[in-house]
Design a protein around this motif. Structure first.
Motif, PDB file in Angstrom:
ATOM      1  N   ALA A 117       0.961  -0.852   0.380  1.00  0.00           N
ATOM      2  CA  ALA A 117      -0.087   0.236  -0.166  1.00  0.00           C
ATOM      3  C   ALA A 117       0.866   1.254  -0.257  1.00  0.00           C
ATOM      4  O   ALA A 117       0.258   2.519  -0.338  1.00  0.00           O
ATOM      5  CB  ALA A 117      -0.735   0.116   1.208  1.00  0.00           C
ATOM      6  N   HIS A 118       1.628   1.601   0.246  1.00  0.00           N
ATOM      7  CA  HIS A 118       3.418   2.377  -0.053  1.00  0.00           C
ATOM      8  C   HIS A 118       4.149   2.260  -0.192  1.00  0.00           C
ATOM      9  O   HIS A 118       5.232   1.618   0.235  1.00  0.00           O
ATOM     10  CB  HIS A 118       3.364   2.815   1.739  1.00  0.00           C
ATOM     11  CG  HIS A 118       3.521   4.282   1.635  1.00  0.00           C
ATOM     12  ND1 HIS A 118       3.214   5.292   2.305  1.00  0.00           N
ATOM     13  CD2 HIS A 118       5.102   4.384   1.702  1.00  0.00           C
ATOM     14  CE1 HIS A 118       3.759   6.273   2.120  1.00  0.00           C
ATOM     15  NE2 HIS A 118       4.898   5.726   1.741  1.00  0.00           N
ATOM     16  N   VAL A 119       4.462   2.489  -1.669  1.00  0.00           N
ATOM     17  CA  VAL A 119       6.157   2.146  -2.343  1.00  0.00           C
ATOM     18  C   VAL A 119       5.925   3.598  -3.007  1.00  0.00           C
ATOM     19  O   VAL A 119       5.386   4.163  -3.258  1.00  0.00           O
ATOM     20  CB  VAL A 119       5.643   0.869  -2.871  1.00  0.00           C
ATOM     21  CG1 VAL A 119       6.262  -0.366  -2.570  1.00  0.00           C
ATOM     22  CG2 VAL A 119       4.764   1.460  -4.288  1.00  0.00           C
ATOM     23  N   HIS A 120       7.418   3.826  -3.174  1.00  0.00           N
ATOM     24  CA  HIS A 120       8.050   5.032  -4.357  1.00  0.00           C
ATOM     25  C   HIS A 120       9.092   4.486  -5.074  1.00  0.00           C
ATOM     26  O   HIS A 120       9.859   3.815  -4.694  1.00  0.00           O
ATOM     27  CB  HIS A 120       9.532   5.637  -3.254  1.00  0.00           C
ATOM     28  CG  HIS A 120       8.253   6.458  -1.941  1.00  0.00           C
ATOM     29  ND1 HIS A 120       7.897   7.321  -2.175  1.00  0.00           N
ATOM     30  CD2 HIS A 120       8.395   5.912  -0.905  1.00  0.00           C
ATOM     31  CE1 HIS A 120       7.269   7.923  -1.526  1.00  0.00           C
ATOM     32  NE2 HIS A 120       7.562   6.491   0.374  1.00  0.00           N
ATOM     33  N   PHE A 121       7.713   3.594  -6.525  1.00  0.00           N
ATOM     34  CA  PHE A 121       8.436   2.828  -6.885  1.00  0.00           C
ATOM     35  C   PHE A 121       9.591   3.019  -8.071  1.00  0.00           C
ATOM     36  O   PHE A 121      10.915   2.001  -8.070  1.00  0.00           O
ATOM     37  CB  PHE A 121       7.321   2.599  -8.250  1.00  0.00           C
ATOM     38  CG  PHE A 121       6.791   0.258  -8.654  1.00  0.00           C
ATOM     39  CD1 PHE A 121       7.096  -0.314  -7.428  1.00  0.00           C
ATOM     40  CD2 PHE A 121       7.281   0.596  -9.755  1.00  0.00           C
ATOM     41  CE1 PHE A 121       6.941  -1.671  -8.290  1.00  0.00           C
ATOM     42  CE2 PHE A 121       7.207  -0.839 -10.317  1.00  0.00           C
ATOM     43  CZ  PHE A 121       6.789  -1.668  -9.679  1.00  0.00           C
TER      44      PHE A 121
ATOM     45  N   THR B  42       5.541  -0.976   2.498  1.00  0.00           N
ATOM     46  CA  THR B  42       6.724  -1.572   3.038  1.00  0.00           C
ATOM     47  C   THR B  42       7.466   0.435   3.090  1.00  0.00           C
ATOM     48  O   THR B  42       9.010   0.576   3.727  1.00  0.00           O
ATOM     49  CB  THR B  42       7.068  -2.337   2.216  1.00  0.00           C
ATOM     50  OG1 THR B  42       7.485  -1.909   0.632  1.00  0.00           O
ATOM     51  CG2 THR B  42       7.119  -3.579   2.144  1.00  0.00           C
ATOM     52  N   ASP B  43       7.076   0.531   2.199  1.00  0.00           N
ATOM     53  CA  ASP B  43       7.499   2.110   2.020  1.00  0.00           C
ATOM     54  C   ASP B  43       9.318   2.041   1.510  1.00  0.00           C
ATOM     55  O   ASP B  43       9.930   3.282   1.046  1.00  0.00           O
ATOM     56  CB  ASP B  43       8.393   2.858   3.220  1.00  0.00           C
ATOM     57  CG  ASP B  43       8.350   4.316   2.675  1.00  0.00           C
ATOM     58  OD1 ASP B  43       7.819   4.754   1.846  1.00  0.00           O
ATOM     59  OD2 ASP B  43       8.863   5.076   4.078  1.00  0.00           O
ATOM     60  N   TRP B  44       9.122   1.248  -0.146  1.00  0.00           N
ATOM     61  CA  TRP B  44       9.881   0.643  -0.144  1.00  0.00           C
ATOM     62  C   TRP B  44      10.748   1.825  -1.300  1.00  0.00           C
ATOM     63  O   TRP B  44       9.264   2.834  -2.067  1.00  0.00           O
ATOM     64  CB  TRP B  44      10.265  -0.641  -1.557  1.00  0.00           C
ATOM     65  CG  TRP B  44      11.624  -1.125  -1.870  1.00  0.00           C
ATOM     66  CD1 TRP B  44      12.308  -1.446  -1.744  1.00  0.00           C
ATOM     67  CD2 TRP B  44      10.615  -1.265  -3.829  1.00  0.00           C
ATOM     68  NE1 TRP B  44      12.676  -1.577  -2.739  1.00  0.00           N
ATOM     69  CE2 TRP B  44      12.281  -1.609  -4.169  1.00  0.00           C
ATOM     70  CE3 TRP B  44       9.588  -0.711  -4.688  1.00  0.00           C
ATOM     71  CZ2 TRP B  44      12.462  -1.803  -5.175  1.00  0.00           C
ATOM     72  CZ3 TRP B  44      10.259  -1.317  -6.017  1.00  0.00           C
ATOM     73  CH2 TRP B  44      11.801  -1.843  -6.367  1.00  0.00           C
TER      74      TRP B  44
ATOM     75  N   GLU C 294      -0.645   8.112   6.450  1.00  0.00           N
ATOM     76  CA  GLU C 294       0.465   6.543   5.861  1.00  0.00           C
ATOM     77  C   GLU C 294       0.677   7.354   7.021  1.00  0.00           C
ATOM     78  O   GLU C 294       1.463   8.519   7.309  1.00  0.00           O
ATOM     79  CB  GLU C 294       1.280   7.370   4.779  1.00  0.00           C
ATOM     80  CG  GLU C 294      -0.621   7.346   2.916  1.00  0.00           C
ATOM     81  CD  GLU C 294      -0.109   6.080   2.954  1.00  0.00           C
ATOM     82  OE1 GLU C 294       0.475   5.071   2.823  1.00  0.00           O
ATOM     83  OE2 GLU C 294      -1.702   6.203   2.491  1.00  0.00           O
ATOM     84  N   HIS C 295       1.802   6.542   7.248  1.00  0.00           N
ATOM     85  CA  HIS C 295       2.803   5.565   8.414  1.00  0.00           C
ATOM     86  C   HIS C 295       2.427   5.679   9.377  1.00  0.00           C
ATOM     87  O   HIS C 295       2.014   4.290  10.818  1.00  0.00           O
ATOM     88  CB  HIS C 295       3.399   6.821   8.789  1.00  0.00           C
ATOM     89  CG  HIS C 295       4.248   6.889   7.176  1.00  0.00           C
ATOM     90  ND1 HIS C 295       4.914   5.790   6.361  1.00  0.00           N
ATOM     91  CD2 HIS C 295       4.731   8.316   6.257  1.00  0.00           C
ATOM     92  CE1 HIS C 295       5.588   6.196   5.510  1.00  0.00           C
ATOM     93  NE2 HIS C 295       5.377   7.498   5.585  1.00  0.00           N
ATOM     94  N   SER C 296       0.923   6.489  10.121  1.00  0.00           N
ATOM     95  CA  SER C 296       0.211   6.882  11.614  1.00  0.00           C
ATOM     96  C   SER C 296       1.257   5.671  12.650  1.00  0.00           C
ATOM     97  O   SER C 296       0.426   5.553  13.533  1.00  0.00           O
ATOM     98  CB  SER C 296      -0.743   5.841  11.490  1.00  0.00           C
ATOM     99  OG  SER C 296      -1.854   6.103  10.588  1.00  0.00           O
TER     100      SER C 296
ATOM    101  N   VAL D 257      -4.514  11.692  -4.077  1.00  0.00           N
ATOM    102  CA  VAL D 257      -3.215  12.024  -3.638  1.00  0.00           C
ATOM    103  C   VAL D 257      -2.452  12.150  -1.969  1.00  0.00           C
ATOM    104  O   VAL D 257      -3.169  11.389  -1.582  1.00  0.00           O
ATOM    105  CB  VAL D 257      -3.369  13.459  -4.182  1.00  0.00           C
ATOM    106  CG1 VAL D 257      -4.092  14.636  -5.361  1.00  0.00           C
ATOM    107  CG2 VAL D 257      -5.004  14.088  -2.741  1.00  0.00           C
ATOM    108  N   LYS D 258      -1.539  12.146  -2.636  1.00  0.00           N
ATOM    109  CA  LYS D 258      -0.286  11.814  -1.363  1.00  0.00           C
ATOM    110  C   LYS D 258       0.035  13.208  -0.748  1.00  0.00           C
ATOM    111  O   LYS D 258       0.484  13.678  -1.522  1.00  0.00           O
ATOM    112  CB  LYS D 258       0.678  11.116  -1.498  1.00  0.00           C
ATOM    113  CG  LYS D 258       1.960  11.407  -0.552  1.00  0.00           C
ATOM    114  CD  LYS D 258       1.676  10.176   0.265  1.00  0.00           C
ATOM    115  CE  LYS D 258       2.779  10.744   1.484  1.00  0.00           C
ATOM    116  NZ  LYS D 258       3.995  10.464   1.159  1.00  0.00           N
ATOM    117  N   GLY D 259      -0.449  13.668   0.547  1.00  0.00           N
ATOM    118  CA  GLY D 259       0.359  14.789   1.558  1.00  0.00           C
ATOM    119  C   GLY D 259       1.307  14.632   2.125  1.00  0.00           C
ATOM    120  O   GLY D 259       1.397  13.541   3.042  1.00  0.00           O
TER     121      GLY D 259
HETATM  122 ZN   LIG Z   1       7.111   6.953   1.533  1.00  0.00          ZN
END
Ligand SMILES: [Zn+2]
Length: 578
Positions: free
Chosen positions: A109-113, A473-475, A410-412, A323-325
Motif C-alpha cells: 500500500a505504500h511504495v516509491h516504485f 513497506t515504503d520501499w 500514511e505511516h500512522s 493524492v499524497k501529502g
Molecule cells: Zn513513503
C-alpha cells in the motif's frame, strides 16, 4: 345468452386461453432450459487449474481450499480438487502445487516504485570492502553509463574499510574523467562528487558552506568531494532530470523485483507525472506485471480534478485518482511533529512539513481535492501531526458531507490515546509499514520515552478499535519483501536482535491478521476489495505460492521464506512449479 352468461362465457374463454398460453410458455421454457444445459455441457473450460495447493483464501466464507481454476484473468472456481475439476478441458493447463501454501498476491500500500527500481539498478557500493573495491565498481559502471547520465546511488559505508576514512574525489577521478559521479553514503547524510560533478555544480575552494551543510575540505581548503547534509543540494539542483530511458530501466527493474517477491499490486506514493506516463505506455502493451495505483503530490490535485478523475479511476493494471501529502517528517531525523518534546531533545517537538504552513492552506487544498472525488493519503508520523490531519478530515467531512472516502494516514506511527477512536469514527485507514517498527524499535524509546512507546506502531490497538490496516513497506526506504513485513508484524523482533520476544509485544499481530492487512486491507485502501485481495470466484487471478507454510513454521523463520511462483491475472510473472 344473458349479459351475465355472456360475460361468464367470455371469462372462461379468457381463462382457457390463459391456460393455453401458459402451456406454450412452459414448453418454451423447457426448450430454453434444454438448450441452456446443452450450452452448460460445452461451457468454457479453465485456462489454468492449480491443484494440490494449500490455499489460504482470506475469504471468510471459505477460508481454505485445495484447488482453483482461472479463466482469462479471473478466478472461476475455488474449492476441493473434485469441485474445481468440473472446469477441466482439453486445453486446460494443470499445475500441481505439491501441497504448498498459496496466498492472494501481496498488495503493497505504500511504495516509491521508481526510486526503488533506480536503487536496484544503481551501482552497489554498500558491501565494497575497501576504497579500491569502491573505485573499481565505479570504474566498471562508468563503462556502461550512457552519455549524459550520471553515476548515482551506491549507499557506501566507509566504516567497513580500514582505516575508515571518507572516500575522496581523487579515488574516482582517474576512472571517471568524463562522467559525473554522485554517490551517497548509506544514511543519505553525505555524498561523494567527482571533479566533473563539482565543476558542474560550480563548487570550488571559494564556495562557502551553505546553512545546514558542509563542503568537506582538505588541508589546503580544496573540496574533497564529500558534501554533507544541506550542501548536497548544491549538486541536486544541477542534476538533470531522469531521462526517459533511465526511468524505463528503473521501472522494469522495479516490476521484476516486485514479481520475484510476490507483490502483485503496489500503491505508488508521490510518483512524478513522467513515471505515470511510462506506466501507461507499459499498460497499453500489456507489459505491466504489477498493478499500480498512483497518488501524486497533493499540491497538484487540480491536475487530476480538472479532467474529473475520481478515486481509483482506471483499469485493473493502472489506476489514479488519489493524492499524497505530507504533514511532518520522520522520527529518525527528529522531524516528526509531537505534542510533547522529544525525550532526548527536550527543546524540540519536531517540525510540520512546508505544506502545513499554515495548516489552513493544507485544509483548503485537501478540501478541494476531496470535493473533486479524489482520495486523500497523508503522511503523518508524530502524534500531533496525526491529530492535526484528523482535525482537517473532520472539517472536510463537515464541509463536504459524509461519504465512503477511505481517507488514509500514511505511516500512522505514534498516536495520541484519544485518536484511535477518531480513526474509527472517520473511517480513516492506518497505512502502516511494519518493517519500520523493527528498524526504529532499536532506538525509538530513547527518543520518545516509555509512555508514548505504548502507542507506537500500535497495530493491535488499531484492530481493537475497529480501524482498518493496510500493509506496505515504503520501499525503497525499507525492503519490498512481504516476508520481512509479515515477520516484523508477527515477531516485532528489532533488527539489532535485542528484542527476540518482541518490542512492545502486546502490539504483535497473528500471521493471518498480517496476511489479511497485506491483501484485503490494502485492496480496501485502494477501493479494490471487490476486485482483488482474496482467492474468491470472480476476482483477479493474482496469487503467490510460497516455499513454506508461514502459518506452521516458527515466526522467526518467516523472513527466510521464498516465493516459488507469482501469478498476475492468471499468468506466471515469476518462478514456476515444474
Ligand atoms: Zn513513503
Amino acid at each position: 345468452m344473458s349479459t351475465a352468461e355472456l360475460s361468464k362465457f367470455a371469462k372462461s374463454v379468457f381463462v382457457l386461453r390463459q391456460f393455453a398460453l401458459i402451456r406454450v410458455y412452459s414448453r418454451l421454457a423447457i426448450l430454453l432450459w434444454l438448450s441452456a444445459s446443452a450450452a452448460a455441457q460445452g461451457k468454457p473450460a479453465a485456462d489454468l487449474i492449480i491443484t494440490n495447493a494449500k490455499i489460504w483464501t482470506v475469504d471468510k466464507t471459505r477460508p481454505q481450499a485445495e484447488s482453483l481454476a482461472v479463466l482469462r484473468d479471473r478466478i472461476v472456481a475455488v474449492g476441493s480438487s473434485t469441485e474445481v475439476d468440473a472446469w477441466h478441458g482439453p486445453q486446460t493447463k494443470v499445475i500441481d502445487a505439491q501441497g504448498k501454501l498459496l496466498l492472494p498476491g501481496f498488495n503493497d500500500a505504500h511504495v516509491h516504485f521508481v526510486d526503488g527500481g533506480d536503487h536496484l539498478q544503481a551501482v552497489q557500493l554498500k558491501d565494497a570492502a575497501s576504497p579500491q573495491e569502491f573505485a573499481h565498481r565505479i570504474e566498471e559502471r562508468a563503462k556502461t553509463t550512457p552519455k549524459g547520465e550520471w553515476i548515482t546511488g551506491g549507499d557506501w559505508d566507509e566504516q567497513k574499510w580500514s582505516p575508515p576514512n571518507l572516500p575522496t574525489k581523487e579515488l574516482v577521478d582517474p576512472v571517471t574523467p568524463n562522467v559525473p559521479v554522485w554517490v551517497n553514503r548509506y544514511d543519505g547524510h553525505e555524498s561523494l562528487a567527482n571533479s566533473v560533478t563539482l565543476q558542474l555544480a560550480n563548487i570550488t575552494a571559494k564556495t562557502p558552506d551553505p546553512p545546514g551543510g558542509e563542503i568537506v575540505r582538505d588541508a589546503q581548503g580544496n573540496p574533497t568531494g564529500i558534501l554533507r547534509d544541506a550542501a548536497q543540494d548544491l549538486v541536486f539542483k544541477v542534476m538533470p532530470p531522469m531521462s526517459r530511458e533511465h526511468r524505463m530501466r528503473a521501472i522494469r527493474r522495479a516490476l521484476e523485483h516486485a514479481a520475484s517477491l510476490g507483490v502483485t499490486s503496489v500503491q505508488n506514493m508521490n510518483p512524478e507525472y513522467d513515471d505515470v506516463k511510462i506506466y501507461a505506455e507499459l499498460a497499453e502493451h500489456g507489459a505491466l506485471t504489477t498493478r499500480i495505483y498512483v497518488a501524486p503530490m497533493e499540491t497538484g490535485w487540480k491536475d487530476q480534478a480538472k479532467i474529473g478523475l475520481r478515486h481509483a479511476f482506471g483499469t485493473p493494471f493502472l489506476r489514479m485518482g488519489a493524492v499524497k501529502g505530507y504533514a511532518d517528517g520522520s522520527l529518525g531525523s527528529e522531524t516528526a511533529y509531537f505534542f510533547d518534546p522529544f525525550t532526548d531533545a527536550p527543546k524540540s517537538h519536531g517540525l510540520l512539513s512546508d505544506e502545513m504552513h499554515p495548516p489552513s492552506a493544507m485544509r483548503q487544498r485537501l478540501q478541494g481535492a476531496d470535493a473533486a472525488g479524489l482520495q486523500l493519503c497523508i503522511h503523518a508520523i508524530g502524534d500531533r501531526a496525526i491529530s492535526m490531519i484528523l482535525d482537517i478530515f473532520e472539517q472536510i467531512e463537515k464541509a463536504n458531507g459524509k461519504r465512503d472516502r477511505r481517507w488514509r494516514i500514511e505511516h500512522s506511527q505514534h498516536l495520541a490515546a484519544k485518536d484511535f477512536a477518531r480513526y474509527a469514527r472517520l473511517g480513516v485507514i492506518a497505512s502502516v509499514q511494519p518493517y519500520h517498527a523493527i528498524d526504529d524499535g532499536r532506538w525509538a524509546e530513547k527518543r520518545i520515552g516509555p509512555d508514548r512507546i505504548k502507542r507506537t506502531y500500535a497495530f493491535r490497538m488499531f484492530l481493537d478499535n475497529g480501524v482498518k490496516l493496510a500493509f506496505g513497506t515504503d520501499w525503497s526506504v525499507a525492503p519490498l519483501s512481504p516476508m520481512w513485513t509479515i515477520y516484523a508484524a508477527v515477531t516485532r523482533a528489532t533488527l539489532d536482535g535485542k528484542n527476540p520476544g518482541g518490542w512492545v509485544p502486546d502490539q504483535k499481530l497473528t500471521v493471518s491478521e498480517a496476511v489479511e492487512a497485506y491483501t484485503m486491507g490494502s485492496a480496501y485502501a485502494e477501493f479494490q476489495e471487490k476486485e482483488k485481495g482474496s482467492i474468491t470466484v470472480g476476482k483477479l487471478a493474482d496469487f503467490v505460492v510460497l516455499s513454506d507454510d508461514i502459518f506452521k513454521i516458527p515466526p522467526v523463520a518467516i523472513k527466510d521464506v521464498k516465493v516459488e511462483a507469482t501469478f498476475v491475472g492468471g499468468k506466471v510473472v515469476y518462478g514456476g512449479l515444474e
